[in-house]
Design an enzyme around this catalytic site. Structure first.
Site, PDB file in Angstrom:
ATOM      1  N   ASP A  22     123.780  36.184  94.952  1.00  7.07           N
ATOM      2  CA  ASP A  22     122.920  37.314  95.291  1.00  7.07           C
ATOM      3  C   ASP A  22     121.535  37.168  94.679  1.00  7.07           C
ATOM      4  OD1 ASP A  22     123.555  37.628  92.652  1.00  7.07           O
ATOM      5  OD2 ASP A  22     124.040  39.754  92.779  1.00  7.07           O
ATOM      6  N   HIS A  64     105.977  11.024  92.161  1.00  2.96           N
ATOM      7  CA  HIS A  64     106.347  12.439  92.060  1.00  2.96           C
ATOM      8  C   HIS A  64     107.554  12.611  91.134  1.00  2.96           C
ATOM      9  CE1 HIS A  64     104.200  13.557  96.089  1.00  2.96           C
ATOM     10  NE2 HIS A  64     103.371  13.474  95.067  1.00  2.96           N
ATOM     11  N   ASP A 103     100.625  15.182  85.053  1.00  3.94           N
ATOM     12  CA  ASP A 103     100.056  15.726  86.292  1.00  3.94           C
ATOM     13  C   ASP A 103     100.550  17.157  86.389  1.00  3.94           C
ATOM     14  OD1 ASP A 103      99.233  16.396  88.869  1.00  3.94           O
ATOM     15  OD2 ASP A 103      99.637  14.390  89.670  1.00  3.94           O
ATOM     16  N   ASP A 108      94.691  21.341  89.558  1.00  5.84           N
ATOM     17  CA  ASP A 108      95.504  20.130  89.754  1.00  5.84           C
ATOM     18  C   ASP A 108      94.876  19.014  88.913  1.00  5.84           C
ATOM     19  OD1 ASP A 108      97.074  18.061  90.615  1.00  5.84           O
ATOM     20  OD2 ASP A 108      96.633  18.296  92.745  1.00  5.84           O
ATOM     21  N   HIS A 145      98.426   5.755  96.977  1.00  6.96           N
ATOM     22  CA  HIS A 145      98.244   7.117  97.501  1.00  6.96           C
ATOM     23  C   HIS A 145      96.767   7.391  97.783  1.00  6.96           C
ATOM     24  CE1 HIS A 145      96.732   8.509  93.575  1.00  6.96           C
ATOM     25  NE2 HIS A 145      97.760   7.866  93.013  1.00  6.96           N
ATOM     26  N   HIS A 174      92.541  15.375  97.949  1.00  7.10           N
ATOM     27  CA  HIS A 174      93.020  16.373  98.904  1.00  7.10           C
ATOM     28  C   HIS A 174      92.300  17.679  98.609  1.00  7.10           C
ATOM     29  CE1 HIS A 174      95.509  18.324  95.794  1.00  7.10           C
ATOM     30  NE2 HIS A 174      95.934  17.117  95.455  1.00  7.10           N
ATOM     31  N   HIS A 190      97.860  21.404  98.095  1.00  6.48           N
ATOM     32  CA  HIS A 190      97.331  20.600  99.198  1.00  6.48           C
ATOM     33  C   HIS A 190      96.830  21.605 100.233  1.00  6.48           C
ATOM     34  CE1 HIS A 190     100.288  17.302  97.785  1.00  6.48           C
ATOM     35  NE2 HIS A 190      99.100  17.100  97.271  1.00  6.48           N
ATOM     36  N   GLU A 220      91.546  11.671  92.377  1.00  7.68           N
ATOM     37  CA  GLU A 220      92.691  11.248  91.578  1.00  7.68           C
ATOM     38  C   GLU A 220      93.122   9.805  91.824  1.00  7.68           C
ATOM     39  OE1 GLU A 220      96.468  13.088  92.891  1.00  7.68           O
ATOM     40  OE2 GLU A 220      95.239  14.355  94.197  1.00  7.68           O
ATOM     41  N   TYR A 255      99.130   1.608  89.162  1.00  5.07           N
ATOM     42  CA  TYR A 255     100.547   1.637  88.794  1.00  5.07           C
ATOM     43  C   TYR A 255     101.061   0.198  88.783  1.00  5.07           C
ATOM     44  CZ  TYR A 255      99.394   6.299  90.358  1.00  5.07           C
ATOM     45  OH  TYR A 255      98.756   7.500  90.530  1.00  5.07           O
ATOM     46  N   ARG A 265      96.889   7.578  85.918  1.00  8.48           N
ATOM     47  CA  ARG A 265      96.202   8.397  86.930  1.00  8.48           C
ATOM     48  C   ARG A 265      95.282   9.369  86.206  1.00  8.48           C
ATOM     49  NH1 ARG A 265     100.243   9.662  89.866  1.00  8.48           N
ATOM     50  NH2 ARG A 265     100.822  11.778  89.253  1.00  8.48           N
ATOM     51  N   GLU A 293      92.673  12.693  87.168  1.00 12.79           N
ATOM     52  CA  GLU A 293      92.383  13.604  88.288  1.00 12.79           C
ATOM     53  C   GLU A 293      91.602  14.814  87.804  1.00 12.79           C
ATOM     54  OE1 GLU A 293      94.914  16.115  91.670  1.00 12.79           O
ATOM     55  OE2 GLU A 293      95.911  15.299  89.878  1.00 12.79           O
TER      56      GLU A 293
END
Length: 429
Positions: free
Chosen positions: A41, A246, A263, A274, A355, A359, A366, A384, A388, A397, A399
């Protein structure tokens, strides 16, 4: 709401801008997001539909906004429908908007309870020629679950099959991408909270600390400053975990000699920050780690220079790829002769930087925007780049969030430590 009330001028202007772009004699209907079941519930914490919030400022479930500027009945040209509270709801769920509170928040005068929606809609919709429906047209979105706007659209099509249906998303995509001064200020607040959380964890981090302990420190700082919480699931990726773009398990111990990739960003009043940073667990970069870090920082700074009005997305990413390629050659990761012979459709740099560089950012992390439209004044974009290196167990990274201005751009995260030496100084203070 944890955050203070936002001046309703923002939402009044947003509605004016929206209806100015609709066709004559059109009615537009916007629904609040669904409440999503978690288990048994229980439901997940409610997150408002960003388009609905953009036009109303209302942060409550089951709400409906109807805009019909040419309605023959002036009382129904701008109407907000709310869930009516009662003693049971007040005891079990707490406070809900009163009509007066909703007027103050939204700037909408005509407020009705949700049970009146069908009757009022039936009395006016047949006078409209067009019906604007709000759908999720973010090109990153793909989900088989039929969300509330889609379900309501299907019901309307059955009841009113001969109306002409239009897409609100086409208008919203152009409006939401250009931020007002109020939206910029809210995003800056989210960035400032993110900065404080970052500095907090720099002072907390040391070998033997677990990733989830760092997450707890960030969450504490966010909530302490009235943020709604995290803008997205935070990434706290130490060592080889940083190779996973991610990574959100955040369950490993940070080891001496490793770099941890952060991140994360705060959500404040539904607007998002971000940020990414990569820092040494023990407070000192090795020479190799520092070389890679500085290479990424140089790419970020060169890429930031290109985030200006008139820049075209694909051309921008191609130029960033050239800069990254040069840095990867300098690091010994690519050979310039191999680069000269590479397939232009599969550039070699993508082995280490797979990547995109940027964005749009706003009510969605995003944010809703066209990737085929040139950047405009008022856009906020991330910048960003990352490198790697799987074979070295190293991921870097960096950003920041960049606002495009009339004279160029402004870094909304300029106050957040980014130089390797500055980061080391804070960690060892």
């Amino acid at each position: 709401m944890k955050y203070p009330i936002i001046e309703n001028k923002l939402f009044i202007n947003n509605r004016k801008n929206f209806v100015s772009r609709t066709k004559h004699n059109a009615i537009a209907i916007f629904h609040a997001n669904d409440e999503f079941p978690r288990s048994g519930d229980q439901a997940f914490l409610f997150k408002q539909n960003p388009d609905f919030f953009y036009l109303s400022g209302i942060d409550q479930e089951q709400s409906i906004l109807v805009l019909y500027p040419d309605c023959p009945n002036k009382a129904y040209r701008e109407v907000l429908f709310l869930r009516q509270t009662n003693e049971h709801i007040a005891i079990w769920e707490g406070h809900k908007y009163t009509k007066e509170e909703a007027r103050t928040v939204s700037g909408i005068e005509n407020i009705y309870w949700l049970h009146e929606y069908e009757t009022i809609l039936q009395s006016i919709i047949n006078y409209a020629e067009y019906i604007y429906i709000n759908t999720n047209e973010n090109d990153r979105y793909s989900n088989p679950v039929p969300y509330r706007d889609i379900r309501m659209y299907n019901e309307l099509k059955l009841k009113y099959p001969l109306h002409k249906y239009e897409r609100s998303a086409v208008i919203m995509r152009d409006l939401r991408v250009v931020k007002s001064e109020t939206e910029i200020a809210l995003t800056e607040k989210a960035c400032d909270i993110t900065n404080d959380a970052f500095v907090r964890v720099l002072k907390f981090l040391k070998p033997g600390v677990a990733e989830y302990e760092i997450e707890a420190e960030i969450t504490h700082e966010f909530l302490r400053q009235r943020a709604t919480g995290h803008a997205y699931n935070p990434i706290l990726a130490s060592g080889k975990n940083a190779i996973v773009l991610h990574y959100t398990d955040n369950n490993q111990v940070c080891n001496d000699g490793d770099v941890i990739l952060f991140d994360f960003g705060a959500e404040y009043a539904n607007y998002n920050a971000d940020m990414s940073r990569s820092v040494p667990v023990n407070g000192r970069f090795t020479k190799r780690q520092r070389d890679v870090y500085d290479a990424v920082l140089r790419v970020m700074r060169e890429a930031t220079k290109m985030i200006i009005a008139g820049t075209v997305w694909n051309e921008y990413h191609d130029e960033v790829g050239k800069i990254m390629t040069s840095e990867l050659i300098g690091l010994g990761l690519l050979d310039k002769h191999d680069v000269e012979k590479q397939n232009p459709d599969a550039p070699l740099y993508k082995k280490y930087f797979m990547h995109g560089t940027s964005h749009h950012l706003g009510l969605d992390v995003h944010d809703f925007a066209s990737r085929y439209k040139a950047f405009e004044v008022g856009n906020i974009l991330t910048c960003e780049p990352g490198i790697y290196i799987a074979e070295e167990g190293l991921g870097i990274r960096i950003e920041n969030n960049i606002l495009i201005t009339e004279s160029g751009n402004r870094d909304l995260m300029a106050n957040i430590p980014v130089e390797a030496g500055h980061i080391e100084e804070i960690m060892n203070s």
